[in-house]
Scaffold this motif. Structure first.
Motif, PDB file in Angstrom:
ATOM      1  N   TYR B  50       0.879  -1.234  -0.056  1.00  0.00           N
ATOM      2  CA  TYR B  50      -0.018  -0.100  -0.076  1.00  0.00           C
ATOM      3  C   TYR B  50       0.864   1.182  -0.049  1.00  0.00           C
ATOM      4  O   TYR B  50       1.574   1.497   0.864  1.00  0.00           O
ATOM      5  CB  TYR B  50      -0.846  -0.121   1.295  1.00  0.00           C
ATOM      6  CG  TYR B  50      -1.704   1.051   1.111  1.00  0.00           C
ATOM      7  CD1 TYR B  50      -2.894   1.278   0.376  1.00  0.00           C
ATOM      8  CD2 TYR B  50      -1.770   2.015   2.244  1.00  0.00           C
ATOM      9  CE1 TYR B  50      -3.582   2.240   0.426  1.00  0.00           C
ATOM     10  CE2 TYR B  50      -2.495   3.101   2.580  1.00  0.00           C
ATOM     11  CZ  TYR B  50      -3.567   3.329   1.500  1.00  0.00           C
ATOM     12  OH  TYR B  50      -4.162   4.508   1.431  1.00  0.00           O
ATOM     13  N   GLU B  70      -2.341  -4.547   1.367  1.00  0.00           N
ATOM     14  CA  GLU B  70      -2.763  -3.364   1.884  1.00  0.00           C
ATOM     15  C   GLU B  70      -2.702  -3.538   3.252  1.00  0.00           C
ATOM     16  O   GLU B  70      -2.633  -4.575   4.029  1.00  0.00           O
ATOM     17  CB  GLU B  70      -4.462  -3.025   1.482  1.00  0.00           C
ATOM     18  CG  GLU B  70      -4.639  -2.687   0.169  1.00  0.00           C
ATOM     19  CD  GLU B  70      -6.024  -2.593  -0.183  1.00  0.00           C
ATOM     20  OE1 GLU B  70      -7.026  -2.481   0.892  1.00  0.00           O
ATOM     21  OE2 GLU B  70      -6.309  -2.184  -1.311  1.00  0.00           O
ATOM     22  N   MET B  71      -2.499  -2.332   3.850  1.00  0.00           N
ATOM     23  CA  MET B  71      -2.719  -2.171   5.159  1.00  0.00           C
ATOM     24  C   MET B  71      -4.036  -2.284   5.897  1.00  0.00           C
ATOM     25  O   MET B  71      -4.909  -1.678   5.726  1.00  0.00           O
ATOM     26  CB  MET B  71      -2.092  -0.675   5.642  1.00  0.00           C
ATOM     27  CG  MET B  71      -1.480  -0.878   7.020  1.00  0.00           C
ATOM     28  SD  MET B  71       0.158  -1.720   7.234  1.00  0.00           S
ATOM     29  CE  MET B  71       1.315  -0.671   6.873  1.00  0.00           C
ATOM     30  N   LYS B  72      -4.214  -3.401   6.648  1.00  0.00           N
ATOM     31  CA  LYS B  72      -5.447  -3.591   7.434  1.00  0.00           C
ATOM     32  C   LYS B  72      -5.140  -4.063   8.969  1.00  0.00           C
ATOM     33  O   LYS B  72      -4.482  -4.735   9.341  1.00  0.00           O
ATOM     34  CB  LYS B  72      -6.259  -4.874   6.848  1.00  0.00           C
ATOM     35  CG  LYS B  72      -7.127  -4.424   5.974  1.00  0.00           C
ATOM     36  CD  LYS B  72      -7.949  -5.868   5.105  1.00  0.00           C
ATOM     37  CE  LYS B  72      -8.613  -5.438   3.911  1.00  0.00           C
ATOM     38  NZ  LYS B  72      -8.640  -6.358   3.018  1.00  0.00           N
ATOM     39  N   ASP B  73      -5.641  -2.986   9.758  1.00  0.00           N
ATOM     40  CA  ASP B  73      -5.602  -3.052  11.536  1.00  0.00           C
ATOM     41  C   ASP B  73      -3.808  -3.154  11.825  1.00  0.00           C
ATOM     42  O   ASP B  73      -3.564  -3.931  12.395  1.00  0.00           O
ATOM     43  CB  ASP B  73      -6.100  -4.084  11.989  1.00  0.00           C
ATOM     44  CG  ASP B  73      -7.804  -4.297  11.386  1.00  0.00           C
ATOM     45  OD1 ASP B  73      -8.135  -3.324  11.268  1.00  0.00           O
ATOM     46  OD2 ASP B  73      -7.967  -5.558  11.148  1.00  0.00           O
ATOM     47  N   GLY B  74      -3.266  -2.415  10.702  1.00  0.00           N
ATOM     48  CA  GLY B  74      -1.840  -2.374  11.082  1.00  0.00           C
ATOM     49  C   GLY B  74      -0.681  -3.705  10.608  1.00  0.00           C
ATOM     50  O   GLY B  74       0.341  -3.704  10.913  1.00  0.00           O
ATOM     51  N   VAL B  75      -1.672  -4.350   9.552  1.00  0.00           N
ATOM     52  CA  VAL B  75      -0.645  -5.334   9.198  1.00  0.00           C
ATOM     53  C   VAL B  75      -0.982  -5.531   7.619  1.00  0.00           C
ATOM     54  O   VAL B  75      -2.009  -5.192   7.153  1.00  0.00           O
ATOM     55  CB  VAL B  75      -1.343  -6.886   9.784  1.00  0.00           C
ATOM     56  CG1 VAL B  75      -0.605  -8.025   9.470  1.00  0.00           C
ATOM     57  CG2 VAL B  75      -1.610  -6.763  11.261  1.00  0.00           C
ATOM     58  N   LEU B  76       0.079  -5.923   7.153  1.00  0.00           N
ATOM     59  CA  LEU B  76       0.009  -5.922   5.629  1.00  0.00           C
ATOM     60  C   LEU B  76      -0.692  -7.214   5.268  1.00  0.00           C
ATOM     61  O   LEU B  76      -0.212  -8.060   5.300  1.00  0.00           O
ATOM     62  CB  LEU B  76       1.439  -5.916   4.898  1.00  0.00           C
ATOM     63  CG  LEU B  76       2.128  -4.539   4.846  1.00  0.00           C
ATOM     64  CD1 LEU B  76       3.426  -4.549   4.262  1.00  0.00           C
ATOM     65  CD2 LEU B  76       1.165  -3.460   3.729  1.00  0.00           C
ATOM     66  N   THR B  77      -1.819  -7.228   4.574  1.00  0.00           N
ATOM     67  CA  THR B  77      -2.607  -8.302   4.057  1.00  0.00           C
ATOM     68  C   THR B  77      -2.923  -8.240   2.644  1.00  0.00           C
ATOM     69  O   THR B  77      -2.889  -7.194   1.820  1.00  0.00           O
ATOM     70  CB  THR B  77      -3.876  -8.139   4.731  1.00  0.00           C
ATOM     71  OG1 THR B  77      -3.981  -7.090   5.556  1.00  0.00           O
ATOM     72  CG2 THR B  77      -4.452  -9.539   5.232  1.00  0.00           C
TER      73      THR B  77
END
Lengths: 268, 315
Positions: B50, B70-77
């Motif tokens: 991201y 993408e960054m989701k809840d502080g984690v790259l997913t």
């Protein structure tokens, strides 16, 4: 007649080469908002309309600043490289010159996106400076091509005479070489100015929100109603380019004559 | 030699002087050309994060399927899936079409340019040659965008060709097949690159010793055979440079397909622009750019290999 068929062919060829440039003023003075045939009548309104376009003024200012900076920087870099490659033998000369001249054949979009990636990567803001850097990259090989011809025809014994009379390399360059290649330098300044003024891809990718003349022209093509104004602008730009090129050609020829070389033709 | 003596006297070797003089230009080219090209090569093997590039080695930007992170809840997913260049039908189509268009442009440009170069070299008086070359190069330096746009006007529905043909009564309805297709792209590009093809051929023709041609004629060859067996082989180095100098840059042309190509005439440059500027997928854009360059390099090398006998120096 000798070369009869070839002459006829070459004249038709030249005509086709100039066809778009001949059409340009026809539509610039055509009294119709649609750029097509049949023609409507004579008008100069597209030229007056051009004067009250604020974005165009901005684009013109940007383009002139970029073109002046580019022509000075690329001609300076060109002088150094042309002098080094025509006068000295040094290691890896072929590879170094190959890299410097590469933008002549490299698809421009590839140079543009790779520069974009690097500028964004190091956090450099996109703007006039990044466009200038891109333009210098594109223009330097042309400058070298023009200046090499001027440096190549220099008589080496003039320089040796200066050394023998006690001049330093710097003063020899300033007093002997520079005046002799001056026409080539002027020609290079004019040509690189013309290329930069007309360059689109680098300005489009590296300009961020800044608009240059070609970028302005490109965006205006999307609106059919603004095309006649672009034809008027184009007419002025073409006239300007031809004038600059004619002056450049004059200096290029004078330069070659001055250093005693033989004129072998074009800029490339 | 006195030049060696004078440079020795000034305490610097030939090589040092040369390298010092060229260093600013060389460093500029290294930083703004070699390093950026190396960067996109490296990016093409990395993952799309991201607004960042994730430095993990992968080849799926070329072959296979990749994920954009993408960054989701502080984690790259892993979020969006996409195909690598050689696994994506659209990218393949555009690469093949771009190569095809470039080859066609090159063929048309070089074949049409040769007689002009020949005429200027062999039939124009020596003092008029540079005037001809100047006239040939002028259109090349003038407003590229406007010239491309005017081809749209020439080939368009109410364009020059249709109006002329209708005026002459040859057709009753405008021909719509002229504009917005690959043919329009080829016409426009062949026009834009004309001087690039003429100049190298002209230079090669100028170098030909005219007494060879006289010898050919004196020994009883016809004019055509002299041309075929003497002039053409000697002009080949010029034809080869003309071919490469037209072929290589046209593969990456962006403006022409954009303005005159229409929806069916998009080329690889349009795809690269889309991937970088619209999708913000730098690894995929880089992989497309590298693939395009690689294909061009391969075709150019094959072409050089096939013509290697013309490029050897005189024995």
């Amino acid at each position: 007649m000798k070369g009869g068929w070839f002459r006829g062919y070459a004249i038709v060829y030249l005509f086709v080469l100039y066809a778009p440039i001949i059409l340009l003023p026809i539509f610039a003075f055509n009294d119709s908002a649609i750029v097509s045939f049949p023609l409507a009548g004579f008008t100069t309104k597209w030229f007056t309309q051009m004067l009250d376009e604020p974005t165009l003024h901005e684009a013109l200012k940007n383009s002139l600043f970029i073109a002046v900076s580019t022509s000075i920087i690329s001609t300076l870099l060109g002088v150094l490289a042309a002098r080094a490659s025509t006068r000295f033998v040094f290691p890896a000369k072929g590879a170094i010159m190959g890299l410097i001249m590469l933008p002549l054949v490299l698809p421009e979009i590839i140079a543009a996106v790779s520069l974009l990636v690097v500028f964004l990567g190091i956090g450099m803001p996109l703007g006039l400076l990044t466009i200038i850097l891109g333009h210098v990259l594109v223009c330097t090989p042309f400058s070298i091509a023009i200046l090499s011809a001027a440096f190549q025809s220099l008589d080496r014994s003039l320089e040796e005479a200066a050394y023998d009379l006690g001049e330093t390399p710097l003063s020899t360059f300033y007093l002997i070489i520079l005046p002799l290649v001056m026409p080539g330098i002027i020609s290079s300044l004019l040509i690189t100015f013309t290329i930069s003024l007309d360059e689109f891809i680098m300005a489009f990718f590296l300009g961020g929100t800044n608009v240059t003349l070609p970028v302005y022209i490109f965006t205006q093509f999307r609106f059919p109603q603004s095309v006649p104004v672009i034809m008027a602008l184009g007419t002025i730009l073409v006239l300007l380019s031809i004038t600059l090129l004619a002056i450049a050609e004059y200096f290029r020829r004078r330069g070659i004559a001055k250093t005693g070389g033989k004129n072998t033709g074009g800029f490339l | 030699m006195s030049s060696i003596k004078s440079s020795e006297r000034l305490g610097r070797s030939e090589a040092t002087s040369g390298l010092m003089l060229i260093s600013p230009t060389a460093i500029f080219a290294f930083l703004l050309l070699a390093a950026p090209l190396a960067t996109i090569l490296a990016y093409s093997f990395m993952a799309d994060g991201y607004l960042t590039i994730i430095p993990q080695f992968q080849t799926c930007n070329y072959i296979g399927t990749c994920f954009s992170y993408e960054m989701k809840d502080g984690v790259l997913t892993a979020a969006k899936e996409y195909n690598g260049v050689f696994s994506d039908p659209l990218a393949q189509t555009l690469l093949v079409r771009s190569l095809g268009v470039s080859l066609m442009v090159t063929l048309v440009t070089v074949v049409l340019a040769f007689p002009v170069a020949y005429f200027v070299s062999f039939h124009v008086a020596a003092d008029k040659k540079s005037l001809w070359l100047f006239l040939i190069t002028i259109p090349f330096w003038t407003s590229y965008l406007v010239r491309v746009f005017l081809w749209k006007v020439i080939l368009g529905y109410n364009g020059v060709i249709n109006s002329a043909l209708m005026g002459l009564g040859i057709i009753t309805e405008p021909i719509t097949a002229l504009n917005y297709n690959v043919g329009a792209i080829v016409t426009t590009l062949a026009h834009a690159y004309a001087p690039f093809a003429i100049l190298p051929i002209f230079v090669a023709l100028e170098k030909i010793d005219r007494s060879f041609l006289e010898a050919g004629l004196d020994l009883g060859e016809s004019a055509f055979n002299t041309f075929r067996r003497v002039t053409l082989p000697l002009a080949m180095p010029g034809v080869i440079s003309a071919t490469l100098i037209v072929f290589i840059p046209t593969v990456g042309d962006y403006v022409t397909p954009n303005l005159v190509g229409g929806p069916e005439g998009k080329l690889v440059a349009n795809l690269i622009q889309l991937q970088y500027m619209k999708l913000d997928n730098y690894p995929l854009g880089s992989a497309t750019a590298v693939s395009a360059m690689l294909l061009v390099a391969i075709v150019s090398l094959i072409f050089l290999f096939l013509n290697r006998r013309y490029l050897r120096g005189p024995k």
